[in-house]
Each structure stands twice: as structure tokens, then as C-alpha cells.
Design a protein around this motif. Structure first.
Motif, mmCIF file in Angstrom:
data_model
loop_
_atom_site.group_PDB
_atom_site.id
_atom_site.type_symbol
_atom_site.label_atom_id
_atom_site.label_comp_id
_atom_site.label_asym_id
_atom_site.label_seq_id
_atom_site.Cartn_x
_atom_site.Cartn_y
_atom_site.Cartn_z
ATOM 1 N N GLU A 429 0.788 -0.917 -0.345
ATOM 2 C CA GLU A 429 -0.358 0.396 0.204
ATOM 3 C C GLU A 429 0.845 0.889 0.259
ATOM 4 N N LEU A 430 1.934 1.288 0.795
ATOM 5 C CA LEU A 430 3.263 2.353 0.854
ATOM 6 C C LEU A 430 3.481 2.356 -0.876
ATOM 7 N N THR A 431 3.432 1.443 -1.232
ATOM 8 C CA THR A 431 4.677 1.795 -2.655
ATOM 9 C C THR A 431 3.889 2.384 -3.596
ATOM 10 N N ALA A 432 1.965 1.710 -3.376
ATOM 11 C CA ALA A 432 1.529 2.545 -4.555
ATOM 12 C C ALA A 432 0.798 3.528 -4.242
ATOM 13 N N LEU A 433 0.864 4.449 -2.872
ATOM 14 C CA LEU A 433 0.095 4.920 -2.753
ATOM 15 C C LEU A 433 -1.499 4.711 -2.557
ATOM 16 N N THR A 434 -1.860 3.521 -1.860
ATOM 17 C CA THR A 434 -3.262 3.507 -2.556
ATOM 18 C C THR A 434 -4.261 4.737 -1.308
ATOM 19 N N VAL A 435 -3.653 5.099 -0.489
ATOM 20 C CA VAL A 435 -4.325 5.139 0.394
ATOM 21 C C VAL A 435 -4.611 6.603 -0.101
ATOM 22 N N GLN A 436 -3.601 7.434 0.302
ATOM 23 C CA GLN A 436 -3.450 8.432 -1.217
ATOM 24 C C GLN A 436 -3.830 8.842 -2.232
ATOM 25 N N HIS A 437 -4.209 7.976 -3.197
ATOM 26 C CA HIS A 437 -4.696 7.866 -4.408
ATOM 27 C C HIS A 437 -5.713 8.107 -4.229
ATOM 28 N N GLU A 438 -6.716 6.821 -2.827
ATOM 29 C CA GLU A 438 -7.950 6.605 -2.451
ATOM 30 C C GLU A 438 -8.466 8.613 -1.539
ATOM 31 N N LEU A 439 -7.603 9.107 -1.004
ATOM 32 C CA LEU A 439 -7.959 10.403 -0.533
ATOM 33 C C LEU A 439 -8.214 11.035 -2.057
#
Length: 500
Positions: A429-439
Motif C-alpha cells: 500500500e505504501l509503494t502504490a500510495l493506495t491510501v493517498q490515491h483514495e484520498l
């Protein structure tokens, strides 16, 4: 072990962090795994050479709540130190902003690196030397928060403090701090349902948990609460045989005091702190309680001088004087509401002409598992409410000139400052910036007209700070959603000398 420095202690401590998979399991259990916390914590305490009754010598004020518990502890600590300057006052809080030793304070100051390393390795060694456990499945060493709590107990007992203020980590009933048999007084700050919403708990269930710190023969205090929460707190106080149940009353003179902590919500926290301190000082210091309708000078000075970094804190950048940082680790719907009410005040709301006002930048992150979309939606809505309250016609959707969603990783290299290392997010999730892209997607959904080129998704705090450095000055920067994020900004932007 050849080296036993502070850095070594931090490295050892980081090895005890719960990883993302473990936290997922706790969430999936609905909190049931927490029920083993108290017996395990008592066993760890015994293994380092203490009995539970030994903790009564700490003279404890125990505080929990959904929001405001840390601020309440900061106010209480300040009052005790001003009224009894000859005392040695211990304060245990969490999390830290920049250095883990911030969690363990004596007379307002974090214990030194040398002291932290000393107490840390004494606890570590005792656990190594006493490995026998009642349940073989219990880990040989406790997880991060429990271990730091043990270090705090050991430090405060070794330093022979006259008073200890303990902030609950999470919940109350099963929290690692809740093994003190007889604190002097206990208090519950404001309750809300969103802090542990991932477990699907209702307000009355949360109140039941929080009231778990109430103890037989000990005064049980609370601020005014929603009806369903208050009913449970009162019932639990009786069930747990508290000596009395007190809903603290407002102090008329408090409204005229400029509190050291910003935000209208701090008056309620200060009110609880005053009541906790009154009872404690009367019982432990022989100090006659002041009149309920006024406050003596030491109380006033204490409330004015109280500090709690990273909570509704305004900091002028020492190296970039046209950059002002607004730091608030708000991470629940209710605390974010207070954050926006504070930030969109006269300083920002009344300067609406783009050509004459500072640029406004939002740096935001939130813990995976929380509903970031609901946080952002509530923040935008609150911005609109505040602008209207100040009589401004400014478009709330364009209030921020830029928004930055970044991870809590400290440096652009992908590494963390040792004290800020976090293992609670899945690596992919960190590598893909998952949370940040969701935001980012949530922001675009909430504000479809917001220019896409003014939204940044960045992999580290250092990237975010560098983005601010490139903004046209002057600039006001709101950092919110995570205390870990706020700590990273303080570290990377070089704000420690003015923020901590």
C-alpha cells in the motif's frame, strides 16, 4: 550487546511494533483480542520486579476519552506544577511527535536520551532474565505500547515522582495503563463514536469501555456527555464502586482566560483538568480546594502556560518567515471539526482576496482502515460553515489553493527517522500510495470543479515539505489527519526548536 544508546533502544523498541497484518487481525476480532491485555500486562509487570500495588505509589490521575484526553492531561500537569512547584510530576502520553521519549515527561520535559536508554534496557533485561509465563502463547516481550508503558512505570517509580498523570492509549477497560489498582482520581473527556468506528461500536459501548478506568473508592469524573453515554458512565461508576460520580461544572472565570492551547473545545478540557487537579491536590497535597466559581492565580498561570505540541498549534517557520504552519494531529471526525473551526478563524477566513492573502495549503493523511472520504467531506463542509459564520461569501470549494496527500514516511529516500518508524501499513500500500490515491479520488468526487493540477499525491513527508517550499509566499499550511504526519513535518521542516 556492545552498544546501548538511545538509538539502540529505539531500534529494539521498533522490533516490537505490531505489523499491519496483526492490526488487521485485531480489527477483525471486533476487539476481542484486547481482553487478554490486562492479565498479560500484569504478568509483564511482575516479570520486571513489580506488583500491581506498587503502582499506587505513583499517585495517579488517570484520564481517558475519545477526544481531549491528551489536552486534559497537559492542563492537569501544568496546574500541578504551578501549584506545587516543589513536586516531581510525571506525565505519560501517546503517541509522540518526533522522539519516543516525549511520551515520558518529568516536570514538563521529556526524559533525556540517556535516561530513556537506561530505563528501557533495564526493563528489556529483566524480561530476558525472567522468561517464565503462565500462558506459553504470551509473547516473551510485549508489543510496542505495552513495553513503553512498562518503561514509564519503571522510570516514574525509580525517580520517585510525587504525582503521575496517565493518559489512556486506546479505550480504557483493557488499556495497558489500566493496571493501577487505586489511582487518586479518574476522568473521562468528551466521548464520540468515530474513533473506534472500524469496530462498529456504539456510543454506549464506547462509554462502557472508557468507564473501565473507574475504580472502587476513587472519584469518577466526566465532562458533560451525550445522554446515552452519560447513562452508561453513571451506571458503570456505581457498578465499579467509585466513591462518587461527578459531572464537572464550568468555571465562570475560565472563559476570560487565554488558554495556552488553542481552540474553543479546550475550555471543556481545561474544566475537567481543574476538577481533577482540585481533588488530587486536596487529597495528596493538603491544598484546600479553591472556590468553584473562580480560580486562584497559580491555576490561571498554569492554564495560560500549558502547552501540547501538534494540537491546534500555530508555528512560524524559523527559516522561512513567510511560511506559517498550522499543526493539528486531528484524526477523528469530531477532532477534525474542531481543527477546521480553529483554522478557518479570523486569521484565515477574513482574508479572502486571493491577491492579498497567503496561499493556503492542506497536507493530509489518515490511517488505513479509516474512511478518508468521510473525513474530507466533513472538513469541506465545516470550511463552508465557518466562512458563513464569519460573514464571508468565499467559495468553500476553493478555500485551499493546493492539497497534498502524502504518506507518513519521513524522508524522500523512503526511510524513516528512527523514532517515527511505522510498520502498521502494508508495504504494497505504501509503494502504490493506495491510501493517498483514495484520498485524491475522494477529493475530486467531493469537489469536482477543483483543478486537478492543484492536487499532489506524494510518497513522503519530505516531498510534501519541499512542495510547500516551492509555493508562492506568503503561505499558510494546515497539517492534519495524523499525529505521525505532524511529527514528520516538525522533523523535516526543522520546526522542533519552536514547536516542541
Amino acid at each position: 550487546m556492545s552498544s546501548r544508546s538511545y538509538a539502540d533502544a529505539v531500534d529494539h523498541l521498533n522490533s516490537l511494533q505490531s505489523n499491519a497484518a496483526t492490526l488487521d487481525a485485531v480489527r477483525a476480532s471486533g476487539g476481542r483480542l484486547s481482553t487478554t491485555a490486562i492479565p498479560e500486562m500484569l504478568e509483564y509487570l511482575n516479570r520486571i520486579g513489580y506488583a500491581a500495588d506498587d503502582l499506587n505509589a505513583l499517585h495517579v490521575i488517570h484520564v481517558t476519552g475519545t477526544k481531549g484526553k491528551g489536552s486534559t492531561c497537559a492542563f492537569t500537569d501544568s496546574i500541578l506544577r504551578h501549584v506545587k512547584p516543589e513536586w516531581k510530576v510525571g506525565l505519560y502520553t501517546s503517541p509522540h511527535l518526533v522522539a519516543v521519549r516525549e511520551r515520558i515527561r518529568i516536570n514538563g520535559a521529556p526524559i533525556s536520551e540517556v535516561e530513556f536508554a537506561k530505563f528501557f534496557f533495564e526493563v528489556w533485561d529483566r524480561l530476558d532474565q525472567n522468561t517464565e509465563r503462565a500462558n506459553p502463547e504470551t509473547p516473551e516481550k510485549p508489543m510496542y505500547f505495552r513495553f513503553v508503558t512498562l518503561v514509564a512505570y519503571h522510570a516514574f517509580l525509580s525517580l520517585k515522582v510525587d504525582a503521575t498523570i496517565l493518559e489512556v492509549g486506546v479505550g480504557g477497560m483493557y488499556d495497558s495503563t489500566n493496571i493501577v489498582p487505586k489511582p487518586v482520581v479518574t476522568g473521562v473527556s468528551a466521548l464520540g463514536i468515530d474513533h473506534v468506528g472500524v469496530l462498529g461500536k456504539t456510543l454506549d459501548q464506547i462509554a462502557w469501555q472508557k468507564a473501565g478506568i473507574y475504580k472502587p473508592g476513587v472519584p469518577a469524573l466526566t465532562v458533560d456527555q451525550p445522554e446515552e453515554g452519560m447513562k452508561v458512565l453513571k451506571e458503570r461508576a456505581a457498578e465499579r464502586e467509585a466513591s462518587e460520580f461527578i459531572v464537572v461544572k464550568s468555571v465562570p472565570s475560565l472563559s476570560s482566560i487565554t488558554l495556552g492551547l488553542s481552540g474553543a473545545h479546550q475550555h471543556q478540557n481545561a474544566t475537567l483538568a481543574v476538577s481533577l487537579a482540585r481533588i488530587f491536590l486536596q487529597r495528596e497535597g493538603g491544598v484546600a480546594p479553591p472556590p468553584e466559581d473562580t480560580l486562584p492565580e497559580p491555576y490561571v498561570k498554569a492554564l495560560e502556560r500549558a502547552r501540547w505540541p501538534g494540537r491546534c498549534q500555530t508555528v512560524v517557520d524559523p527559516a522561512h518567515e513567510q511560511t506559517v504552519w498550522f499543526l493539528d494531529g486531528a484524526h477523528t471526525l469530531e477532532s477534525l471539526d474542531c481543527c477546521i473551526q480553529w483554522f478557518v478563524g479570523p486569521r484565515t477566513a477574513l482574508r479572502t482576496e486571493v491577491a492579498s492573502r497567503p496561499k493556503r495549503v492542506l497536507i493530509f493523511n489518515c490511517t488505513a482502515g479509516r474512511t478518508g472520504a468521510s473525513f474530507l467531506k466533513a472538513m469541506v463542509s465545516k470550511v463552508g460553515e465557518q466562512l458563513k459564520a464569519h460573514g464571508r461569501a468565499e467559495d468553500a470549494s476553493q478555500f485551499f489553493d493546493r492539497v497534498v496527500f502524502c504518506t507518513n514516511v519521513t524522508y524522500a529516500s523512503g526511510s524513516y527517522k528512527g523514532d517515527l518508524t511505522s510498520k502498521n501499513v502494508h508495504e504494497h500500500e505504501l509503494t502504490a500510495l493506495t491510501v493517498q490515491h483514495e484520498l485524491e479520488a475522494a477529493w475530486k468526487s467531493i469537489l469536482p470543479t477543483y483543478p486537478a493540477d492543484r492536487i499532489d499525491v506524494l510518497p513522503s513527508v519530505e516531498h510534501a515539505v519541499n512542495a510547500v517550499r516551492q509555493e508562492e509566499k506568503p503561505v499558510d499550511v494546515l497539517v492534519a489527519g495524523s499525529l505521525h504526519l505532524v511529527g514528520g513535518v516538525i522533523e523535516v521542516a526543522g520546526l522542533a526548536s519552536v514547536a516542541l
